[in-house]
Enzyme design. Structure first.
Site, PDB file in Angstrom:
ATOM      1  N   TYR A  11       0.825  -1.216   0.000  1.00  0.00           N
ATOM      2  CA  TYR A  11       0.000   0.000   0.000  1.00  0.00           C
ATOM      3  C   TYR A  11       0.857   1.263   0.000  1.00  0.00           C
ATOM      4  CZ  TYR A  11      -4.215  -2.696   0.781  1.00  0.00           C
ATOM      5  OH  TYR A  11      -5.263  -3.546   0.618  1.00  0.00           O
ATOM      6  N   GLU A 161      -4.575   5.909   3.325  1.00  0.00           N
ATOM      7  CA  GLU A 161      -5.248   5.084   2.320  1.00  0.00           C
ATOM      8  C   GLU A 161      -6.592   5.719   1.973  1.00  0.00           C
ATOM      9  OE1 GLU A 161      -5.310   0.902   3.316  1.00  0.00           O
ATOM     10  OE2 GLU A 161      -3.244   1.049   3.982  1.00  0.00           O
ATOM     11  N   ASN A 220       0.997   9.362  14.188  1.00  0.00           N
ATOM     12  CA  ASN A 220      -0.091   8.369  14.223  1.00  0.00           C
ATOM     13  C   ASN A 220      -0.742   8.308  15.600  1.00  0.00           C
ATOM     14  OD1 ASN A 220      -0.155   7.677  11.605  1.00  0.00           O
ATOM     15  ND2 ASN A 220       0.909   5.723  11.797  1.00  0.00           N
ATOM     16  N   CYS A 272      -2.035   0.729  10.625  1.00  0.00           N
ATOM     17  CA  CYS A 272      -0.989   1.496  11.314  1.00  0.00           C
ATOM     18  C   CYS A 272      -1.291   1.914  12.749  1.00  0.00           C
ATOM     19  CB  CYS A 272      -0.657   2.738  10.498  1.00  0.00           C
ATOM     20  SG  CYS A 272       0.065   2.343   8.909  1.00  0.00           S
ATOM     21  N   LYS A 275      -0.900  -0.722  15.622  1.00  0.00           N
ATOM     22  CA  LYS A 275       0.470  -1.261  15.591  1.00  0.00           C
ATOM     23  C   LYS A 275       1.482  -0.206  16.048  1.00  0.00           C
ATOM     24  CE  LYS A 275       2.346  -1.438  11.283  1.00  0.00           C
ATOM     25  NZ  LYS A 275       3.541  -0.594  11.188  1.00  0.00           N
ATOM     26  N   PHE A 334     -11.742  -0.798   6.407  1.00  0.00           N
ATOM     27  CA  PHE A 334     -11.561   0.010   7.616  1.00  0.00           C
ATOM     28  C   PHE A 334     -11.963   1.466   7.401  1.00  0.00           C
ATOM     29  CE2 PHE A 334      -7.440   1.243   5.891  1.00  0.00           C
ATOM     30  CZ  PHE A 334      -7.150   2.455   6.484  1.00  0.00           C
ATOM     31  N   ARG A 342      -7.268  -4.382   7.076  1.00  0.00           N
ATOM     32  CA  ARG A 342      -6.369  -4.659   8.198  1.00  0.00           C
ATOM     33  C   ARG A 342      -6.836  -3.901   9.443  1.00  0.00           C
ATOM     34  NH1 ARG A 342      -0.734  -3.643   5.114  1.00  0.00           N
ATOM     35  NH2 ARG A 342      -1.874  -1.797   4.493  1.00  0.00           N
TER      36      ARG A 342
HETATM   37  P1  NAI Z   1       2.079  -4.184   2.803  1.00  0.00           P
HETATM   38  O1  NAI Z   1       1.912  -5.402   3.587  1.00  0.00           O
HETATM   39  O2  NAI Z   1       0.958  -3.728   1.904  1.00  0.00           O
HETATM   40  O3  NAI Z   1       3.390  -4.282   1.867  1.00  0.00           O
HETATM   41  C1  NAI Z   1       4.624  -4.767   2.299  1.00  0.00           C
HETATM   42  C2  NAI Z   1       5.195  -5.634   1.185  1.00  0.00           C
HETATM   43  O4  NAI Z   1       6.540  -5.974   1.529  1.00  0.00           O
HETATM   44  C3  NAI Z   1       4.470  -6.955   0.970  1.00  0.00           C
HETATM   45  O5  NAI Z   1       3.984  -7.028  -0.353  1.00  0.00           O
HETATM   46  C4  NAI Z   1       5.543  -8.022   1.258  1.00  0.00           C
HETATM   47  O6  NAI Z   1       5.425  -9.165   0.416  1.00  0.00           O
HETATM   48  C5  NAI Z   1       6.818  -7.253   0.991  1.00  0.00           C
HETATM   49  N1  NAI Z   1       8.000  -7.814   1.636  1.00  0.00           N
HETATM   50  C6  NAI Z   1       8.165  -8.192   2.940  1.00  0.00           C
HETATM   51  N2  NAI Z   1       9.422  -8.606   3.148  1.00  0.00           N
HETATM   52  C7  NAI Z   1      10.074  -8.485   1.961  1.00  0.00           C
HETATM   53  C8  NAI Z   1      11.405  -8.741   1.526  1.00  0.00           C
HETATM   54  N3  NAI Z   1      12.337  -9.190   2.393  1.00  0.00           N
HETATM   55  N4  NAI Z   1      11.726  -8.521   0.227  1.00  0.00           N
HETATM   56  C9  NAI Z   1      10.804  -8.046  -0.638  1.00  0.00           C
HETATM   57  N5  NAI Z   1       9.524  -7.770  -0.287  1.00  0.00           N
HETATM   58  C10 NAI Z   1       9.167  -7.986   0.997  1.00  0.00           C
HETATM   59  O7  NAI Z   1       2.430  -3.019   3.826  1.00  0.00           O
HETATM   60  P2  NAI Z   1       2.200  -1.452   3.683  1.00  0.00           P
HETATM   61  O8  NAI Z   1       0.823  -1.085   4.096  1.00  0.00           O
HETATM   62  O9  NAI Z   1       2.691  -1.000   2.345  1.00  0.00           O
HETATM   63  O10 NAI Z   1       3.152  -0.920   4.822  1.00  0.00           O
HETATM   64  C11 NAI Z   1       4.565  -0.996   4.707  1.00  0.00           C
HETATM   65  C12 NAI Z   1       5.164  -0.143   5.784  1.00  0.00           C
HETATM   66  O11 NAI Z   1       4.738   1.221   5.629  1.00  0.00           O
HETATM   67  C13 NAI Z   1       4.758  -0.545   7.205  1.00  0.00           C
HETATM   68  O12 NAI Z   1       5.852  -0.313   8.044  1.00  0.00           O
HETATM   69  C14 NAI Z   1       3.653   0.436   7.540  1.00  0.00           C
HETATM   70  O13 NAI Z   1       3.565   0.669   8.911  1.00  0.00           O
HETATM   71  C15 NAI Z   1       4.108   1.687   6.819  1.00  0.00           C
HETATM   72  N6  NAI Z   1       3.037   2.611   6.443  1.00  0.00           N
HETATM   73  C16 NAI Z   1       1.838   2.159   5.968  1.00  0.00           C
HETATM   74  C17 NAI Z   1       0.841   3.050   5.598  1.00  0.00           C
HETATM   75  C18 NAI Z   1      -0.466   2.565   5.066  1.00  0.00           C
HETATM   76  O14 NAI Z   1      -1.383   3.374   4.953  1.00  0.00           O
HETATM   77  N7  NAI Z   1      -0.622   1.310   4.732  1.00  0.00           N
HETATM   78  C19 NAI Z   1       1.042   4.515   5.683  1.00  0.00           C
HETATM   79  C20 NAI Z   1       2.345   4.871   6.152  1.00  0.00           C
HETATM   80  C21 NAI Z   1       3.287   3.943   6.533  1.00  0.00           C
END
Ligand code: NAI
EC number: 1.1.1.22
Length: 480
Positions: A11, A161, A220, A272, A275, A334, A342
């Site tokens: 995302y 999001e 957050n 987020c 967590k 959500f 999530r």
């Molecule tokens: P997500 O779960 O959608 O994406 C993470 C991706 O990383 C997954 O597709 C996974 O397969 C991949 N991945 C994990 N380990 C890997 C590796 N070793 N090599 C390659 N790919 C790998 O998570 P999302 O929502 O994008 O969040 C990512 C980070 O950003 C988290 O720390 C979250 O807290 C932060 N964040 C999320 C926001 C949101 O609105 N979703 C906003 C701001 C920050």
């Protein structure tokens, strides 16, 4: 040509990199992930996430300067700047279980970067991480560096999001933290130059590493705290006859407080807030600050209280039992304009109603049947792992039906619960819905999107969070 590689096509990684590619045509951006289905989806017409405006951005640059690949090592090796945007779930076992961030994915990404790199690199923390993570990452990289120079930057993402593309096009601020050394300052400048393609200079903030890491957790926590504050008020409004919308409007007109993020609801969700606050609580405890930890813990406790209170309202209003009654659930994501489930409050509400033996008919315009079944069967925190590591949904919850239309969901139902504020729910034909429901017909609006007076005229018994109570509900206990 500057080359950027982003590890993690989720995302955050997907939309942020698509916007960088669009705004910086001279930079090559490759988003890599270990999940083959996710990368395949990014390369198809059916993107893996629903986000207004995203498809348009991806279509404009995919194949030109934006690429999605599973060849993680090759693209990391070739990049000048590596963003790491992998999952940082809450630990489920061992030290800090239930609170601390699990940095397994981050650490394995860092080790892989060290392994495959043959040239100097800037490594950017995009994931939300505990303060001081950069120090750990630095150690991993420098101890395995074979003479290569790595600069670590913290560049937390503030997009929300549902409005990600809008937020990325026009961010309130971009935050870049780095070491205050010549090498660190040079790296900060290089990343600043990327954002400067479209973000005004005064909105690019530079700080030290720890301030940048902590600011994301703090932001957050503050946002979630506003929701818990107004939700706490909503309970008091119901008890006193005040109207939470009027109260939050009056409060929000104070320019020191401001009007945003003051809507009472069934509770906050998303990947987020919970967590990151748990993580903050853990960091406070580890730093010998139990009072501060306790303060932030309350934000989560009120959120849990609000979800329980909602379930209790539903059950108490319906003669203290929903056993075998059909309850329509409108909305499972959500929030509106995302398919993300999530930590959605819908999970806890549905589980609560199932615990009282209700039959659920769920409709959400963007969430699939498989996702809902997974969410209702998965253990806490399991959702925040790469898809291929998540348990398949071994059993389906039999008392749950997923339908593709709000009218189908509400047909013959005893009650309707609105759990996501999708715009289409505001314009439903409630007379038609009422005619096809069991009587008395109940509506429990967890997002305050319907007009209770109009629905009462139709004949519904209506519960709206924090609003003066329907006569029917007045003597019903809301808290177990
Ligand atoms: P997500 O779960 O959608 O994406 C993470 C991706 O990383 C997954 O597709 C996974 O397969 C991949 N991945 C994990 N380990 C890997 C590796 N070793 N090599 C390659 N790919 C790998 O998570 P999302 O929502 O994008 O969040 C990512 C980070 O950003 C988290 O720390 C979250 O807290 C932060 N964040 C999320 C926001 C949101 O609105 N979703 C906003 C701001 C920050």
């Amino acid at each position: 040509m500057v080359k950027i590689c982003c590890i993690g096509a989720g995302y955050v990684g997907g939309p942020t990199m698509a916007v960088i590619a669009l705004k910086c045509p001279k930079i090559e951006v490759v988003v890599v992930d270990i999940s083959v289905p996710r990368i395949n989806a990014w390369n198809s017409d059916q993107l893996p996430i629903y986000e207004p405006g995203l498809e348009d951005v991806v279509k404009q640059c995919r194949g030109k300067n934006l690429f999605f690949s599973t060849d993680v090592e090759k693209h990391v090796a070739e990049a000048d700047i590596v963003f790491v945007s992998v999952n940082t779930p809450t630990k489920t076992r061992g030290l800090g279980a239930g609170k601390a961030a699990d940095l397994t994915y981050w650490e394995s990404a860092a080790r892989m970067i060290a392994d495959v790199s043959k040239s100097d690199k800037i490594v950017v923390e995009k994931s939300t991480v505990p303060v001081k993570t950069a120090e750990a990452i630095e150690k991993i990289l420098t101890h395995n560096s074979k003479g290569i120079n790595f600069q670590i930057l913290s560049n937390p993402e503030f997009l929300a999001e549902g409005t990600a593309i809008k937020d990325l096009f026009n961010p309130d601020r971009v935050l870049i933290g780095g070491r205050e050394t010549p090498g660190g300052l040079k790296a900060v400048k290089a990343l600043k130059d990327v954002y400067a393609h479209w973000v005004p200079d005064d909105r690019i903030l530079t700080t030290n590493l720890w301030s940048a890491e902590l600011s994301k957790l703090a932001a957050n926590a503050f946002l979630a705290q506003r929701i818990s504050s107004v939700n706490a008020m909503s309970a008091l409004c119901e008890a006193t006859g005040a109207d939470v919308s009027q109260v939050s409007y009056a409060v929000g007109t104070d320019t020191r407080i401001g009007p945003k993020f003051l809507n009472a609801s069934v509770g906050f969700g998303g990947s987020c807030f919970q967590k990151d606050i748990l993580n903050l609580v853990y960091i406070c405890e580890c730093n010998g600050l139990p009072e501060v930890a306790e303060y932030w813990k309350q934000v989560i406790k009120i959120n849990d209280y609000q979800k329980n209170r909602f379930v209790n309202r539903v059950v108490a209003s319906m003669f203290n039992t929903v056993a075998n009654k059909k309850v329509a659930i409108l909305g499972f994501a959500f929030k509106k304009d995302t398919g993300d489930t999530r930590e959605t409050p819908a999970i806890d509400v549905c589980k609560g109603l199932l615990g009282d033996k209700a039959r659920l008919s769920i409709y959400d315009p963007q969430v699939t049947e498989d996702q809902i079944q997974r969410d209702l069967t998965m253990k806490k925190f399991d959702w925040d792992h790469p898809l291929h590591l998540q348990p398949m949904s071994p059993t389906t919850v039999k008392q749950v039906g997923i339908v593709w239309d709000a009218y189908e969901a509400t047909k013959d139902a005893h009650a309707v619960c609105i759990l996501t504020e999708w715009d289409e729910f505001k314009t439903l034909d409630f007379q038609k819905i009422y005619n096809n429901m069991q009587k008395p017909a109940f509506i429990f609006d967890g997002r305050n999107i319907v007009n209770p007076a109009k629905l009462r005229e139709i004949g519904f018994i209506v519960y709206s969070i924090g609003k003066p109570l329907d006569a029917w509900l007045k003597d019903m206990p809301a808290v177990a």
